[in-house]
Design a protein around this motif. Structure first.
Motif, short mmCIF file in Angstrom:
data_model
loop_
_atom_site.label_atom_id
_atom_site.label_comp_id
_atom_site.label_asym_id
_atom_site.label_seq_id
_atom_site.Cartn_x
_atom_site.Cartn_y
_atom_site.Cartn_z
N ALA A 45 91.90 9.96 -9.73
CA ALA A 45 92.48 11.31 -9.67
C ALA A 45 93.20 11.52 -8.34
CB ALA A 45 91.39 12.36 -9.84
N ASP A 46 92.70 10.91 -7.28
CA ASP A 46 93.36 11.02 -5.98
C ASP A 46 94.71 10.30 -6.01
OD1 ASP A 46 93.37 11.78 -3.13
OD2 ASP A 46 93.32 9.60 -2.83
N LEU A 47 94.77 9.16 -6.69
CA LEU A 47 96.04 8.45 -6.80
C LEU A 47 97.05 9.22 -7.64
CD1 LEU A 47 94.81 4.77 -7.32
CD2 LEU A 47 95.89 5.73 -5.29
N LEU A 48 96.57 9.90 -8.68
CA LEU A 48 97.47 10.62 -9.57
C LEU A 48 97.92 11.97 -9.00
CD1 LEU A 48 95.74 9.92 -12.99
CD2 LEU A 48 97.78 8.82 -12.05
N LYS A 49 96.97 12.73 -8.46
CA LYS A 49 97.29 14.08 -8.01
C LYS A 49 97.11 14.26 -6.51
CE LYS A 49 96.36 18.91 -8.92
NZ LYS A 49 95.51 19.86 -9.58
N GLY A 50 96.12 13.62 -5.94
CA GLY A 50 95.85 13.73 -4.51
C GLY A 50 94.80 14.79 -4.21
N GLY A 51 94.10 14.59 -3.10
CA GLY A 51 93.13 15.57 -2.65
C GLY A 51 91.69 15.30 -3.04
N TYR A 52 91.44 14.23 -3.75
CA TYR A 52 90.08 13.95 -4.20
C TYR A 52 89.43 12.77 -3.48
CZ TYR A 52 91.10 17.16 -7.97
OH TYR A 52 91.43 18.27 -8.69
N LEU A 53 90.10 12.22 -2.49
CA LEU A 53 89.55 11.08 -1.76
C LEU A 53 88.24 11.42 -1.05
CD1 LEU A 53 89.92 8.14 -0.89
CD2 LEU A 53 91.16 8.99 1.10
N PRO A 54 88.11 12.58 -0.37
CA PRO A 54 86.82 12.89 0.26
C PRO A 54 85.67 12.95 -0.75
CG PRO A 54 88.50 14.36 1.10
CD PRO A 54 89.11 13.60 -0.02
N LEU A 55 85.93 13.55 -1.90
CA LEU A 55 84.88 13.65 -2.92
C LEU A 55 84.51 12.27 -3.46
CD1 LEU A 55 83.06 15.39 -4.63
CD2 LEU A 55 84.97 15.75 -6.20
N ALA A 56 85.49 11.42 -3.68
CA ALA A 56 85.22 10.07 -4.17
C ALA A 56 84.39 9.29 -3.16
CB ALA A 56 86.53 9.35 -4.46
N LEU A 57 84.73 9.40 -1.88
CA LEU A 57 83.97 8.70 -0.85
C LEU A 57 82.55 9.24 -0.72
CD1 LEU A 57 86.70 8.29 1.92
CD2 LEU A 57 85.71 6.50 0.47
N LEU A 58 82.39 10.56 -0.78
CA LEU A 58 81.05 11.16 -0.68
C LEU A 58 80.16 10.71 -1.84
CD1 LEU A 58 81.87 14.79 0.51
CD2 LEU A 58 80.89 12.93 1.86
N LEU A 59 80.72 10.68 -3.03
CA LEU A 59 79.92 10.23 -4.19
C LEU A 59 79.59 8.74 -4.11
CD1 LEU A 59 81.65 12.22 -7.06
CD2 LEU A 59 79.35 12.56 -6.16
N LEU A 60 80.53 7.95 -3.59
CA LEU A 60 80.27 6.53 -3.44
C LEU A 60 79.17 6.29 -2.41
CD1 LEU A 60 81.24 3.72 -4.38
CD2 LEU A 60 82.77 3.73 -2.41
N PHE A 61 79.21 7.00 -1.30
CA PHE A 61 78.16 6.86 -0.29
C PHE A 61 76.82 7.39 -0.79
CE2 PHE A 61 81.64 6.86 3.07
CZ PHE A 61 81.58 5.49 3.23
N LYS A 62 76.85 8.44 -1.60
CA LYS A 62 75.60 8.95 -2.18
C LYS A 62 74.96 7.89 -3.08
CE LYS A 62 73.77 12.84 -4.86
NZ LYS A 62 72.44 12.60 -4.40
N GLY A 63 75.77 7.23 -3.87
CA GLY A 63 75.26 6.15 -4.72
C GLY A 63 74.72 5.00 -3.89
N PHE A 64 75.39 4.67 -2.80
CA PHE A 64 74.94 3.60 -1.91
C PHE A 64 73.59 3.97 -1.29
CE2 PHE A 64 74.90 1.74 2.40
CZ PHE A 64 74.82 0.41 2.05
N PHE A 65 73.46 5.20 -0.80
CA PHE A 65 72.20 5.65 -0.21
C PHE A 65 71.07 5.63 -1.24
CE2 PHE A 65 74.05 7.63 3.67
CZ PHE A 65 73.09 7.21 4.56
N GLU A 66 71.36 6.06 -2.44
CA GLU A 66 70.32 6.08 -3.47
C GLU A 66 69.89 4.67 -3.86
OE1 GLU A 66 70.15 8.65 -6.65
OE2 GLU A 66 70.50 10.41 -5.40
N TYR A 67 70.83 3.73 -3.85
CA TYR A 67 70.46 2.34 -4.11
C TYR A 67 69.54 1.83 -3.02
CZ TYR A 67 70.74 -2.70 -4.47
OH TYR A 67 70.41 -4.02 -4.55
N LEU A 68 69.88 2.11 -1.76
CA LEU A 68 69.04 1.68 -0.65
C LEU A 68 67.66 2.34 -0.70
CD1 LEU A 68 71.52 1.60 2.36
CD2 LEU A 68 70.59 -0.33 1.08
N LEU A 69 67.63 3.62 -1.04
CA LEU A 69 66.34 4.31 -1.14
C LEU A 69 65.49 3.77 -2.29
CD1 LEU A 69 67.21 8.02 -0.36
CD2 LEU A 69 65.75 6.51 0.95
#
Length: 148
Positions: free
Chosen positions: A92-116
């Motif tokens: 969605a960020d590539l198509l419209k723009g503005g969603y990169l922070p949300l994509a990164l936050l969700l990716l890091f949340k998934g990474f943290f949950e995997y580590l936990l």
């Protein structure tokens, strides 16, 4: 590690709420709703993780395996969902723009949950071994599986 995850979730909720304000001010209702939903996800995660952390802080290490087994926090259960959602927001960020922070936050949340999830499994095993050593019940530690 849980404290670091709580700090990450609080920062993510704050960033999401700030972006909701910016998106609302610019008139982007769709983006504001996406970030509003993300801020609700992060705030809910903050509350459940704080409750989990307070449960762990009150327990002795020898009984962590019992507490972690009954805590009900599904760390690691939604990792694939967070990764897939972050890929959708990268697109969605590539198509419209503005969603990169949300994509990164969700990716890091998934990474943290995997580590936990890995941390929780390792802590449960170490705690059970400590419990069996503390109680002196080494013979039954070989026979029973405490995680079923």
């Amino acid at each position: 590690m849980v404290r670091l995850y709580i700090i990450f979730l609080e920062a993510s909720a704050l960033v999401s709420i700030l972006i909701v304000g910016l998106r609302t001010a610019s008139g982007d209702v769709t983006g504001a709703l996406a970030y509003l939903t993300a801020s609700a996800l992060f705030l809910t995660s903050v509350l459940t993780t704080r409750e989990f952390y307070s449960l762990i802080r009150r327990a002795r290490f020898a009984v962590y395996w019992m507490r972690l087994g009954t805590s009900g926090t599904p760390y690691g259960g939604y990792v694939s969902l967070y990764v897939i959602t972050s890929v959708l927001f990268f697109t969605a960020d590539l198509l419209k723009g503005g969603y990169l922070p949300l994509a990164l936050l969700l990716l890091f949340k998934g990474f943290f949950e995997y580590l936990l999830d890995r941390f929780q499994a390792d802590t449960m095993a170490a705690s059970f071994l400590f419990y069996t050593l503390e109680t002196g019940d080494l013979e039954s530690a070989e026979i029973r599986d405490p995680f079923r």
